[in-house]
Design an enzyme around this catalytic site. Structure first.
Site, mmCIF file in Angstrom:
data_model
loop_
_atom_site.group_PDB
_atom_site.id
_atom_site.type_symbol
_atom_site.label_atom_id
_atom_site.label_comp_id
_atom_site.label_asym_id
_atom_site.label_seq_id
_atom_site.Cartn_x
_atom_site.Cartn_y
_atom_site.Cartn_z
ATOM 1 N N CYS A 68 46.940 4.603 -27.974
ATOM 2 C CA CYS A 68 46.891 5.923 -27.343
ATOM 3 C C CYS A 68 47.152 7.135 -28.234
ATOM 4 O O CYS A 68 46.304 8.008 -28.373
ATOM 5 C CB CYS A 68 47.918 5.996 -26.211
ATOM 6 N N HIS A 126 51.296 13.128 -24.134
ATOM 7 C CA HIS A 126 51.588 12.138 -25.190
ATOM 8 C C HIS A 126 51.495 12.714 -26.604
ATOM 9 O O HIS A 126 51.339 11.973 -27.571
ATOM 10 C CB HIS A 126 50.639 10.916 -25.068
HETATM 11 CA CA CA Z 1 45.495 3.909 -24.436
#
Ligand code: CA
Length: 433
Positions: A68, A126
């Site tokens: 990610c 994130h």
């Molecule tokens: Ca991911």
């Protein structure tokens, strides 16, 4: 087709720049074959497929990292994230100002802002949890979602007021959602639907304002925890495996969301002035005896430099400019999204991009390869990979060059037949590169 270009000419005559909108729909951990346009059989995704049908399906669309955080840092800056040290998922720690995209690197919202764009991130950020990395301090005008790398899907679990209350790993999945700077109380609903509604609201507001916009809709679905509402689960009673059934329901919720959003774009008359990209941030994870994601013929999955980790479902549309129903087979990468919109918006960037403007390649104006070569690196593991034409070389980990393997993806996209012994020079050259 050429309505957009005619508009462009008219605007240029009056020295006004036409600036197309950009929508990036990013899913999380969705397998290469978990969309209809890549052959998925058990999860219908008609709305996601309609983006590929109205525009382009990229058979060889990549992200710049197989998990990610670094993948998103690459996408948002248009630069290989290794250039600025974003080599792992960032620490979820609001007291750490280092974990995030360095402040001297410009993300897509920061680049578009001086050109009059209004930008929103809806969903998973994130990209750092310290205040300096808050989306509203990083070029975005609107934020609705959460700062960490994942989240629970049912508001009944949102028991923490803030990340400062987190006492153990993964508890950040339980924080209340954030609207701009405020924590908000939502009592019911399903997170994917909640994010969709926020995205639709944003597009409706921007359509009223007649101002160019950028929407980064970063669904955390279908990333774990595997949680789906009854509305979607009941569509998949025929899937025997429980995990696959829930995962299918999560993908289906995203698909409904894409449908609602694209219907809004169409109804507001924005289709011809809006580029829409759909992709996953990395390949499907292959956990457990029966993986619940499907990367099709690609080897391995999330975390790997094999194709299953970095090649993702990837499509785009721009009605009236990019031909519909196109299948584009030359390699492209998520880094190209920034380069494409930056050029269209005539935005300036303080550092050289690694992506390219894809539009001339998609209209047929340029028949060459967008990229002579693409690179991947997993610094923490010693992993490297390179694709040049149809040749792909990689080493998953370690310092031993003997581990490097070489494949011809034109007839071996599953990376089963190592050609290094037959092609030592090519292998050597690729390692050097
Ligand atoms: Ca991911």
């Amino acid at each position: 087709m050429k309505k957009y270009f005619i508009l462009l000419i008219i605007l240029n005559v009056f020295n006004i720049q036409a600036k197309p909108n950009l929508i990036i729909i990013l899913t999380d951990d969705q397998g290469y074959k978990d969309v209809g346009f890549n052959g998925c059989q058990d999860i219908p995704t008609p709305y996601i497929d309609s983006i590929a049908e109205s525009g382009v399906k990229f058979t060889d669309g990549y992200v710049s990292y197989p998990v990610c955080g670094p993948s998103r840092a690459g996408l948002l800056t248009g630069r290989y994230q290794d250039r600025f040290g974003f080599t792992t998922n960032p620490t979820i720690d609001p007291t750490n100002p280092i974990a995030g995209i360095p402040l001297d690197e410009k993300n897509i919202a920061e680049v578009l802002k001086p050109k009059g764009y209004s930008s929103a991130i809806i969903g998973k950020w994130h990209m750092g949890t310290h205040e300096v990395h808050h989306p509203l301090n990083r070029g975005f005008d609107h934020f609705f979602g959460f700062l960490s790398g994942g989240h629970n899907f049912f508001p009944a679990n949102y028991t923490l007021n803030d990340l400062s209350e987190v006492t153990r790993k993964w508890q950040w999945y339980n924080t209340k959602l954030i609207h701009d700077h405020e924590r908000i109380d939502i009592k019911e609903g399903y997170l994917t639907d909640i994010l969709t509604d926020a995205a639709v609201d944003f597009v409706n507001k921007k359509a009223d304002e007649e101002k160019p916009f950028m929407l980064y809709l970063a669904y955390n679905a279908p990333h774990t925890p595997l949680q789906a509402s009854e509305k979607y689960l009941k569509r998949f009673t025929h899937i025997k495996d429980k995990n696959r059934r829930i995962y299918a329901a999560m993908v289906s919720a995203v698909d409904d969301g894409v449908g609602k959003l694209m219907t809004t774009v169409r109804n507001r008359g924005l289709e011809e002035q809006t580029l829409v990209f759909f992709l996953s941030d990395n390949g499907g994870p292959l956990k457990g005896k029966i993986p619940f994601t499907d990367n099709g013929p690609l080897q391995k999955g999330k975390g790997s430099l094999h194709e299953g980790g970095i090649r993702v479902p990837f499509a785009m549309q721009w009605k009236g400019t990019v031909p519909s129903g196109k299948v584009y087979k030359k390699p492209v990468i998520s880094l190209d999204i920034m380069a494409t919109i930056a050029e269209l918006a005539k935005a300036s960037i303080n550092k050289p991009l690694d992506g390219v403007n894809l539009i001339p390649y998609l209209t047929g104006e340029n028949e060459g390869y967008p990229h002579e070569q693409l690179f991947w690196r997993k610094l923490t593991h010693g992993g490297i990979a390179l694709r040049r034409g149809n040749m792909k070389g990689l080493k998953e980990k370690g310092s031993n060059k003997a581990e490097f393997t070489l494949y011809d993806l034109s007839n071996d996209q599953s990376e089963r037949n190592d050609l290094k012994t037959q092609n030592p020079e090519t292998a050597h050259e690729m390692i050097q590169a």
